[in-house]
Design a protein around this motif. Sequence first.
Motif, PDB file in Angstrom:
ATOM      1  N   ALA A 159      36.470 -91.371  52.431  1.00 21.74           N
ATOM      2  CA  ALA A 159      35.432 -90.403  52.060  1.00 21.74           C
ATOM      3  C   ALA A 159      36.044 -89.029  51.786  1.00 21.74           C
ATOM      4  CB  ALA A 159      34.376 -90.306  53.160  1.00 21.74           C
ATOM      5  N   VAL A 160      36.975 -88.615  52.618  1.00 16.44           N
ATOM      6  CA  VAL A 160      37.633 -87.320  52.431  1.00 16.44           C
ATOM      7  C   VAL A 160      38.390 -87.307  51.105  1.00 16.44           C
ATOM      8  CG1 VAL A 160      39.509 -85.856  53.293  1.00 16.44           C
ATOM      9  CG2 VAL A 160      37.784 -86.734  54.870  1.00 16.44           C
ATOM     10  N   LEU A 161      39.034 -88.409  50.776  1.00 16.42           N
ATOM     11  CA  LEU A 161      39.823 -88.468  49.549  1.00 16.42           C
ATOM     12  C   LEU A 161      38.971 -88.563  48.284  1.00 16.42           C
ATOM     13  CD1 LEU A 161      42.689 -90.836  50.726  1.00 16.42           C
ATOM     14  CD2 LEU A 161      42.906 -88.415  50.098  1.00 16.42           C
ATOM     15  N   LYS A 162      37.780 -89.152  48.382  1.00 16.68           N
ATOM     16  CA  LYS A 162      37.010 -89.437  47.166  1.00 16.68           C
ATOM     17  C   LYS A 162      35.689 -88.702  47.025  1.00 16.68           C
ATOM     18  CE  LYS A 162      39.051 -93.932  46.907  1.00 16.68           C
ATOM     19  NZ  LYS A 162      39.555 -94.557  45.791  1.00 16.68           N
ATOM     20  N   MET A 163      35.044 -88.358  48.114  1.00 19.00           N
ATOM     21  CA  MET A 163      33.686 -87.832  48.033  1.00 19.00           C
ATOM     22  C   MET A 163      33.648 -86.321  47.893  1.00 19.00           C
ATOM     23  SD  MET A 163      31.712 -90.143  50.871  1.00 19.00           S
ATOM     24  CE  MET A 163      30.319 -89.079  50.873  1.00 19.00           C
ATOM     25  N   VAL A 164      32.554 -85.865  47.342  1.00 23.72           N
ATOM     26  CA  VAL A 164      32.239 -84.445  47.291  1.00 23.72           C
ATOM     27  C   VAL A 164      31.011 -84.267  48.176  1.00 23.72           C
ATOM     28  CG1 VAL A 164      31.491 -82.581  45.785  1.00 23.72           C
ATOM     29  CG2 VAL A 164      33.144 -84.256  44.954  1.00 23.72           C
ATOM     30  N   PRO A 165      30.983 -83.266  49.043  1.00 22.62           N
ATOM     31  CA  PRO A 165      29.809 -83.081  49.902  1.00 22.62           C
ATOM     32  C   PRO A 165      28.531 -82.951  49.079  1.00 22.62           C
ATOM     33  CG  PRO A 165      31.576 -81.628  50.572  1.00 22.62           C
ATOM     34  CD  PRO A 165      32.002 -82.260  49.294  1.00 22.62           C
ATOM     35  N   ASN A 166      27.468 -83.489  49.617  1.00 18.28           N
ATOM     36  CA  ASN A 166      26.167 -83.460  48.954  1.00 18.28           C
ATOM     37  C   ASN A 166      25.397 -82.221  49.391  1.00 18.28           C
ATOM     38  OD1 ASN A 166      23.682 -83.917  47.851  1.00 18.28           O
ATOM     39  ND2 ASN A 166      23.288 -85.801  48.973  1.00 18.28           N
ATOM     40  N   PHE A 167      25.185 -81.293  48.462  1.00 16.85           N
ATOM     41  CA  PHE A 167      24.453 -80.078  48.781  1.00 16.85           C
ATOM     42  C   PHE A 167      22.979 -80.194  48.407  1.00 16.85           C
ATOM     43  CE2 PHE A 167      28.861 -78.657  48.294  1.00 16.85           C
ATOM     44  CZ  PHE A 167      29.041 -78.081  49.542  1.00 16.85           C
ATOM     45  N   ALA A 168      22.545 -81.404  48.054  1.00 20.13           N
ATOM     46  CA  ALA A 168      21.144 -81.618  47.699  1.00 20.13           C
ATOM     47  C   ALA A 168      20.328 -82.099  48.897  1.00 20.13           C
ATOM     48  CB  ALA A 168      21.049 -82.632  46.563  1.00 20.13           C
ATOM     49  N   GLU A 169      20.983 -82.335  50.038  1.00 26.23           N
ATOM     50  CA  GLU A 169      20.282 -82.797  51.237  1.00 26.23           C
ATOM     51  C   GLU A 169      19.217 -81.787  51.660  1.00 26.23           C
ATOM     52  OE1 GLU A 169      23.005 -83.356  54.443  1.00 26.23           O
ATOM     53  OE2 GLU A 169      24.318 -84.647  53.293  1.00 26.23           O
ATOM     54  N   THR A 170      18.245 -82.257  52.407  1.00 20.46           N
ATOM     55  CA  THR A 170      17.177 -81.402  52.927  1.00 20.46           C
ATOM     56  C   THR A 170      17.753 -80.222  53.707  1.00 20.46           C
ATOM     57  OG1 THR A 170      15.779 -83.346  53.098  1.00 20.46           O
ATOM     58  CG2 THR A 170      15.079 -81.397  54.314  1.00 20.46           C
ATOM     59  N   ALA A 171      18.804 -80.448  54.472  1.00 19.30           N
ATOM     60  CA  ALA A 171      19.404 -79.382  55.284  1.00 19.30           C
ATOM     61  C   ALA A 171      19.921 -78.229  54.424  1.00 19.30           C
ATOM     62  CB  ALA A 171      20.540 -79.941  56.126  1.00 19.30           C
ATOM     63  N   TRP A 172      20.239 -78.499  53.167  1.00 20.53           N
ATOM     64  CA  TRP A 172      20.776 -77.466  52.287  1.00 20.53           C
ATOM     65  C   TRP A 172      19.702 -76.774  51.462  1.00 20.53           C
ATOM     66  CZ3 TRP A 172      25.336 -75.263  52.594  1.00 20.53           C
ATOM     67  CH2 TRP A 172      26.311 -75.912  53.354  1.00 20.53           C
ATOM     68  N   ALA A 173      18.480 -77.262  51.495  1.00 20.68           N
ATOM     69  CA  ALA A 173      17.408 -76.686  50.675  1.00 20.68           C
ATOM     70  C   ALA A 173      17.178 -75.211  50.978  1.00 20.68           C
ATOM     71  CB  ALA A 173      16.117 -77.475  50.864  1.00 20.68           C
ATOM     72  N   SER A 174      17.295 -74.816  52.235  1.00 21.91           N
ATOM     73  CA  SER A 174      17.032 -73.431  52.611  1.00 21.91           C
ATOM     74  C   SER A 174      18.310 -72.585  52.695  1.00 21.91           C
ATOM     75  CB  SER A 174      16.304 -73.386  53.950  1.00 21.91           C
ATOM     76  OG  SER A 174      17.127 -73.950  54.956  1.00 21.91           O
ATOM     77  N   ARG A 175      19.446 -73.152  52.317  1.00 19.75           N
ATOM     78  CA  ARG A 175      20.705 -72.398  52.377  1.00 19.75           C
ATOM     79  C   ARG A 175      20.909 -71.631  51.075  1.00 19.75           C
ATOM     80  NH1 ARG A 175      19.317 -73.996  56.634  1.00 19.75           N
ATOM     81  NH2 ARG A 175      20.566 -75.086  58.132  1.00 19.75           N
ATOM     82  N   SER A 176      21.562 -70.524  51.170  1.00 21.92           N
ATOM     83  CA  SER A 176      21.756 -69.660  50.005  1.00 21.92           C
ATOM     84  C   SER A 176      22.762 -70.257  49.022  1.00 21.92           C
ATOM     85  CB  SER A 176      22.257 -68.293  50.456  1.00 21.92           C
ATOM     86  OG  SER A 176      23.601 -68.382  50.879  1.00 21.92           O
ATOM     87  N   PRO A 177      22.641 -69.868  47.757  1.00 19.08           N
ATOM     88  CA  PRO A 177      23.651 -70.280  46.773  1.00 19.08           C
ATOM     89  C   PRO A 177      25.052 -69.804  47.164  1.00 19.08           C
ATOM     90  CG  PRO A 177      21.721 -69.398  45.658  1.00 19.08           C
ATOM     91  CD  PRO A 177      21.540 -69.138  47.139  1.00 19.08           C
ATOM     92  N   LEU A 178      25.132 -68.647  47.823  1.00 19.49           N
ATOM     93  CA  LEU A 178      26.415 -68.128  48.282  1.00 19.49           C
ATOM     94  C   LEU A 178      27.056 -69.075  49.304  1.00 19.49           C
ATOM     95  CD1 LEU A 178      28.420 -65.771  48.126  1.00 19.49           C
ATOM     96  CD2 LEU A 178      27.141 -64.689  49.977  1.00 19.49           C
ATOM     97  N   ALA A 179      26.250 -69.613  50.223  1.00 17.17           N
ATOM     98  CA  ALA A 179      26.764 -70.565  51.220  1.00 17.17           C
ATOM     99  C   ALA A 179      27.266 -71.835  50.536  1.00 17.17           C
ATOM    100  CB  ALA A 179      25.684 -70.911  52.244  1.00 17.17           C
ATOM    101  N   LYS A 180      26.503 -72.334  49.584  1.00 10.70           N
ATOM    102  CA  LYS A 180      26.919 -73.543  48.855  1.00 10.70           C
ATOM    103  C   LYS A 180      28.219 -73.292  48.095  1.00 10.70           C
ATOM    104  CE  LYS A 180      22.164 -75.020  48.377  1.00 10.70           C
ATOM    105  NZ  LYS A 180      21.034 -75.204  47.468  1.00 10.70           N
ATOM    106  N   ASP A 181      28.322 -72.132  47.462  1.00 19.08           N
ATOM    107  CA  ASP A 181      29.531 -71.783  46.718  1.00 19.08           C
ATOM    108  C   ASP A 181      30.732 -71.693  47.650  1.00 19.08           C
ATOM    109  OD1 ASP A 181      30.988 -70.830  44.322  1.00 19.08           O
ATOM    110  OD2 ASP A 181      31.114 -68.965  45.485  1.00 19.08           O
ATOM    111  N   PHE A 182      30.532 -71.118  48.835  1.00 21.57           N
ATOM    112  CA  PHE A 182      31.596 -71.007  49.826  1.00 21.57           C
ATOM    113  C   PHE A 182      32.171 -72.382  50.161  1.00 21.57           C
ATOM    114  CE2 PHE A 182      32.764 -70.817  54.420  1.00 21.57           C
ATOM    115  CZ  PHE A 182      33.840 -69.950  54.320  1.00 21.57           C
ATOM    116  N   PHE A 183      31.290 -73.347  50.408  1.00 18.52           N
ATOM    117  CA  PHE A 183      31.760 -74.683  50.770  1.00 18.52           C
ATOM    118  C   PHE A 183      32.361 -75.416  49.583  1.00 18.52           C
ATOM    119  CE2 PHE A 183      28.987 -73.745  54.332  1.00 18.52           C
ATOM    120  CZ  PHE A 183      29.868 -74.012  55.367  1.00 18.52           C
TER     121      PHE A 183
END
Length: 119
Positions: free
Chosen positions: A74-98
Motif C-alpha cells: 500500500a505504501v509503495l502503490k497507493m495514494v491517500p484518499n482525501f475524499a473520505e468523510t473525515a476529510w470533508a471538513s478539512r481545509s484545502p491547505l491541510a490536504k495540500d500539506f499531506f
Amino acid sequence: MLPSTSGYLILLSQRSADEKLNDIVGSAYYVAPEVLLRSYDTEADVWSVGVISYILLCGSRPFWARTESGIFRAVLKMVPNFAETAWASRSPLAKDFFKCLFTKDPRKWLTVAQALSKC
C-alpha cells in the motif's frame, strides 16, 4: 537485528551527507517508500511525520492492510484518499500539506524546514 540506539547514532555520524541508507527500519505503518526500496536518507522521516500527522488530523491511517506485507504494498502503490468523510471538513491547505508529504518521488519530498513553513 536492529542496531542499538547508540550504535545507530554512531552509524549516522560516520556516514557522509550524500551516502544513502539501505536498512529497512521502523514500523510498517510509518515507513517511507524509499526505505522499502532500500535507498533513502534522513529526509524519509518527513514521510513518517506525515503519517502521524494524518492520523492525528483525521483518525485513520493513510495506508492500511491486514498484513505487514500488505501495508508495504500500500505504501509503495497507493495514494491517500482525501475524499473520505473525515476529510470533508478539512481545509484545502491541510490536504495540500499531506499531498506534498506523501509524494512518491523523493526528489519532490518536502524538507523538514519546508514542512514546518507550511504549518
